[in-house]
Design a protein around this motif. Structure first.
Motif, PDB file in Angstrom:
ATOM      1  N   SER A  17       0.821  -1.218   0.000  1.00 48.19           N
ATOM      2  CA  SER A  17       0.000   0.000   0.000  1.00 48.19           C
ATOM      3  C   SER A  17       0.852   1.263   0.000  1.00 48.19           C
ATOM      4  O   SER A  17       0.337   2.348   0.197  1.00 48.19           O
ATOM      5  N   SER A  18       2.136   1.129  -0.221  1.00 51.75           N
ATOM      6  CA  SER A  18       3.048   2.263  -0.246  1.00 51.75           C
ATOM      7  C   SER A  18       4.029   2.068  -1.390  1.00 51.75           C
ATOM      8  O   SER A  18       4.154   0.959  -1.921  1.00 51.75           O
ATOM      9  N   ILE A  19       4.722   3.125  -1.776  1.00 47.04           N
ATOM     10  CA  ILE A  19       5.784   2.981  -2.772  1.00 47.04           C
ATOM     11  C   ILE A  19       7.136   3.387  -2.193  1.00 47.04           C
ATOM     12  O   ILE A  19       8.108   3.518  -2.912  1.00 47.04           O
ATOM     13  N   SER A  20       7.203   3.547  -0.889  1.00 51.75           N
ATOM     14  CA  SER A  20       8.471   3.815  -0.216  1.00 51.75           C
ATOM     15  C   SER A  20       9.137   2.478   0.110  1.00 51.75           C
ATOM     16  O   SER A  20       8.516   1.618   0.742  1.00 51.75           O
ATOM     17  N   PRO A  21      10.387   2.258  -0.304  1.00 48.71           N
ATOM     18  CA  PRO A  21      11.053   0.980  -0.006  1.00 48.71           C
ATOM     19  C   PRO A  21      11.041   0.639   1.488  1.00 48.71           C
ATOM     20  O   PRO A  21      10.798  -0.515   1.854  1.00 48.71           O
ATOM     21  N   PHE A  22      11.257   1.636   2.344  1.00 50.10           N
ATOM     22  CA  PHE A  22      11.228   1.386   3.784  1.00 50.10           C
ATOM     23  C   PHE A  22       9.838   0.942   4.225  1.00 50.10           C
ATOM     24  O   PHE A  22       9.689  -0.060   4.931  1.00 50.10           O
ATOM     25  N   GLU A  23       8.809   1.668   3.818  1.00 53.09           N
ATOM     26  CA  GLU A  23       7.440   1.350   4.232  1.00 53.09           C
ATOM     27  C   GLU A  23       6.996  -0.018   3.741  1.00 53.09           C
ATOM     28  O   GLU A  23       6.323  -0.751   4.464  1.00 53.09           O
ATOM     29  N   VAL A  24       7.361  -0.368   2.508  1.00 48.77           N
ATOM     30  CA  VAL A  24       6.949  -1.658   1.962  1.00 48.77           C
ATOM     31  C   VAL A  24       7.649  -2.797   2.714  1.00 48.77           C
ATOM     32  O   VAL A  24       7.030  -3.792   3.069  1.00 48.77           O
ATOM     33  N   GLU A  25       8.929  -2.644   2.999  1.00 42.42           N
ATOM     34  CA  GLU A  25       9.649  -3.678   3.757  1.00 42.42           C
ATOM     35  C   GLU A  25       9.079  -3.779   5.173  1.00 42.42           C
ATOM     36  O   GLU A  25       8.964  -4.867   5.736  1.00 42.42           O
ATOM     37  N   TRP A  26       8.715  -2.630   5.754  1.00 42.63           N
ATOM     38  CA  TRP A  26       8.092  -2.635   7.091  1.00 42.63           C
ATOM     39  C   TRP A  26       6.754  -3.377   7.046  1.00 42.63           C
ATOM     40  O   TRP A  26       6.425  -4.137   7.954  1.00 42.63           O
ATOM     41  N   GLN A  27       5.975  -3.152   5.987  1.00 42.71           N
ATOM     42  CA  GLN A  27       4.708  -3.880   5.830  1.00 42.71           C
ATOM     43  C   GLN A  27       4.949  -5.385   5.751  1.00 42.71           C
ATOM     44  O   GLN A  27       4.190  -6.168   6.334  1.00 42.71           O
ATOM     45  N   ALA A  28       6.004  -5.791   5.052  1.00 41.58           N
ATOM     46  CA  ALA A  28       6.333  -7.225   4.941  1.00 41.58           C
ATOM     47  C   ALA A  28       6.685  -7.796   6.317  1.00 41.58           C
ATOM     48  O   ALA A  28       6.224  -8.884   6.679  1.00 41.58           O
ATOM     49  N   LEU A  29       7.461  -7.059   7.085  1.00 40.61           N
ATOM     50  CA  LEU A  29       7.828  -7.511   8.433  1.00 40.61           C
ATOM     51  C   LEU A  29       6.589  -7.625   9.316  1.00 40.61           C
ATOM     52  O   LEU A  29       6.398  -8.622  10.009  1.00 40.61           O
ATOM     53  N   ARG A  30       5.722  -6.623   9.278  1.00 40.98           N
ATOM     54  CA  ARG A  30       4.478  -6.653  10.063  1.00 40.98           C
ATOM     55  C   ARG A  30       3.613  -7.849   9.664  1.00 40.98           C
ATOM     56  O   ARG A  30       3.109  -8.570  10.518  1.00 40.98           O
ATOM     57  N   TYR A  31       3.468  -8.060   8.354  1.00 39.53           N
ATOM     58  CA  TYR A  31       2.629  -9.158   7.876  1.00 39.53           C
ATOM     59  C   TYR A  31       3.180 -10.505   8.343  1.00 39.53           C
ATOM     60  O   TYR A  31       2.431 -11.375   8.783  1.00 39.53           O
ATOM     61  N   ALA A  62      17.606  -0.079   7.315  1.00 38.09           N
ATOM     62  CA  ALA A  62      16.793   0.913   8.032  1.00 38.09           C
ATOM     63  C   ALA A  62      15.612   0.232   8.729  1.00 38.09           C
ATOM     64  O   ALA A  62      15.242   0.618   9.844  1.00 38.09           O
ATOM     65  N   VAL A  63      15.027  -0.784   8.120  1.00 37.82           N
ATOM     66  CA  VAL A  63      13.927  -1.532   8.740  1.00 37.82           C
ATOM     67  C   VAL A  63      14.448  -2.308   9.945  1.00 37.82           C
ATOM     68  O   VAL A  63      13.821  -2.338  11.000  1.00 37.82           O
ATOM     69  N   VAL A  64      15.606  -2.935   9.786  1.00 41.12           N
ATOM     70  CA  VAL A  64      16.211  -3.680  10.902  1.00 41.12           C
ATOM     71  C   VAL A  64      16.454  -2.735  12.075  1.00 41.12           C
ATOM     72  O   VAL A  64      16.084  -3.037  13.213  1.00 41.12           O
ATOM     73  N   LYS A  65      17.031  -1.584  11.804  1.00 43.92           N
ATOM     74  CA  LYS A  65      17.306  -0.602  12.859  1.00 43.92           C
ATOM     75  C   LYS A  65      16.014  -0.122  13.519  1.00 43.92           C
ATOM     76  O   LYS A  65      15.928  -0.040  14.746  1.00 43.92           O
ATOM     77  N   ALA A  66      14.999   0.186  12.712  1.00 44.51           N
ATOM     78  CA  ALA A  66      13.728   0.667  13.267  1.00 44.51           C
ATOM     79  C   ALA A  66      13.068  -0.390  14.150  1.00 44.51           C
ATOM     80  O   ALA A  66      12.514  -0.070  15.205  1.00 44.51           O
ATOM     81  N   PHE A  67      13.121  -1.664  13.733  1.00 44.24           N
ATOM     82  CA  PHE A  67      12.513  -2.721  14.537  1.00 44.24           C
ATOM     83  C   PHE A  67      13.263  -2.892  15.856  1.00 44.24           C
ATOM     84  O   PHE A  67      12.638  -3.053  16.914  1.00 44.24           O
ATOM     85  N   LEU A  68      14.584  -2.850  15.808  1.00 43.20           N
ATOM     86  CA  LEU A  68      15.367  -2.965  17.044  1.00 43.20           C
ATOM     87  C   LEU A  68      15.073  -1.804  17.988  1.00 43.20           C
ATOM     88  O   LEU A  68      14.934  -1.993  19.195  1.00 43.20           O
ATOM     89  N   GLU A  69      14.960  -0.594  17.441  1.00 40.56           N
ATOM     90  CA  GLU A  69      14.607   0.573  18.263  1.00 40.56           C
ATOM     91  C   GLU A  69      13.203   0.420  18.827  1.00 40.56           C
ATOM     92  O   GLU A  69      12.946   0.769  19.976  1.00 40.56           O
ATOM     93  N   MET A  70      12.289  -0.098  18.034  1.00 45.69           N
ATOM     94  CA  MET A  70      10.914  -0.288  18.500  1.00 45.69           C
ATOM     95  C   MET A  70      10.878  -1.266  19.672  1.00 45.69           C
ATOM     96  O   MET A  70      10.146  -1.075  20.633  1.00 45.69           O
ATOM     97  N   GLN A  71      11.687  -2.319  19.614  1.00 43.46           N
ATOM     98  CA  GLN A  71      11.726  -3.289  20.706  1.00 43.46           C
ATOM     99  C   GLN A  71      12.238  -2.656  21.998  1.00 43.46           C
ATOM    100  O   GLN A  71      11.793  -3.005  23.077  1.00 43.46           O
ATOM    101  N   ILE A  72      13.142  -1.712  21.875  1.00 41.02           N
ATOM    102  CA  ILE A  72      13.750  -1.102  23.063  1.00 41.02           C
ATOM    103  C   ILE A  72      12.914   0.057  23.593  1.00 41.02           C
ATOM    104  O   ILE A  72      12.589   0.110  24.773  1.00 41.02           O
ATOM    105  N   VAL A  73      12.566   0.986  22.739  1.00 39.26           N
ATOM    106  CA  VAL A  73      11.897   2.207  23.210  1.00 39.26           C
ATOM    107  C   VAL A  73      10.469   2.365  22.696  1.00 39.26           C
ATOM    108  O   VAL A  73       9.859   3.406  22.879  1.00 39.26           O
ATOM    109  N   LYS A  74       9.939   1.336  22.054  1.00 38.04           N
ATOM    110  CA  LYS A  74       8.550   1.340  21.577  1.00 38.04           C
ATOM    111  C   LYS A  74       8.248   2.520  20.661  1.00 38.04           C
ATOM    112  O   LYS A  74       7.211   3.139  20.744  1.00 38.04           O
ATOM    113  N   LYS A  75       9.194   2.845  19.797  1.00 37.98           N
ATOM    114  CA  LYS A  75       8.920   3.936  18.865  1.00 37.98           C
ATOM    115  C   LYS A  75       8.777   3.409  17.445  1.00 37.98           C
ATOM    116  O   LYS A  75       8.905   2.236  17.199  1.00 37.98           O
ATOM    117  N   TYR A  76       8.543   4.234  16.538  1.00 40.12           N
ATOM    118  CA  TYR A  76       8.307   4.082  15.120  1.00 40.12           C
ATOM    119  C   TYR A  76       6.887   3.646  14.808  1.00 40.12           C
ATOM    120  O   TYR A  76       6.130   4.415  14.297  1.00 40.12           O
TER     121      TYR A  76
END
Length: 185
Positions: A88-102, A125-139
């Motif tokens: 549902s996005s055309i941003s490489p980061f957003e699409v990879e994030w959608q794949a991880l969520r799914y 960037a997705v790997v980094k964002a997920f690791l940050e989310m696990q620690i500080v619940k952001k993104y």
């Protein structure tokens, strides 16, 4: 040129020391053998399951399309689950994030949700964002995703794009689909 290519292949990890002796007679075989060896190395983790996610975003003139994909294998390399579909996005980061969520939401709904899974992505960037989310619940602001991600035993690691080739192919196919396809084994 062939000698330099061999040296570059060894330095970049595209071919292994073991398969380099094949280089002069069968360079494609040397690379294929190295890819199989690298996949085998990824499966030799402490995790019970190994997952891969990927995205494909294409833009041509004024037309854009994107697809996402993921798969989960056991330690023997048997594919247990795979999905591929449009994003549902055309941003490489957003699409990879959608794949991880799914992938994580899908795992949460299965008998494998209690297993430790190591997920690989070629988007650092997705790997980094997920690791940050696990620690500080952001993104990701979705509380249900935080709940799923924190209830699963997950690690995530970055890999090179060439090792993620199987997922990349399915992501490209997903961009051509009109709806998500899921397959369970």
């Amino acid at each position: 040129v062939q000698l330099y290519s061999k040296d570059w292949g060894l330095a970049s990890g595209l071919i292994t020391q073991f398969s380099s002796k094949w280089w002069t007679s069968n360079p494609v075989g040397a690379v294929t053998n190295a890819e199989a060896f690298q996949l085998e190395e990824l499966l030799c983790t402490d995790s019970e399951l190994v997952g891969f996610v990927d995205s494909s975003v294409k833009k041509k003139d004024s037309i854009s399309w994107a697809g996402l994909e993921g798969l989960v294998m056991d330690k023997e390399g048997k594919v247990l689950f795979t999905f591929s579909g449009p994003a549902s996005s055309i941003s490489p980061f957003e699409v990879e994030w959608q794949a991880l969520r799914y992938l994580l939401f899908s795992l949460f709904e299965t008998k494998w949700k209690s297993k430790f899974v190591c997920i690989y992505s070629d988007n650092s960037a997705v790997v980094k964002a997920f690791l940050e989310m696990q620690i500080v619940k952001k993104y990701d602001s979705d509380p249900s995703f935080h709940k799923v991600a924190s209830s699963l035993s997950v690690s995530i690691k970055s890999i090179s794009r060439d090792i993620n080739a199987r997922a990349d192919l399915l992501a490209k196919r997903g961009a051509q689909r009109s709806e998500m396809a899921r397959f369970w084994n």
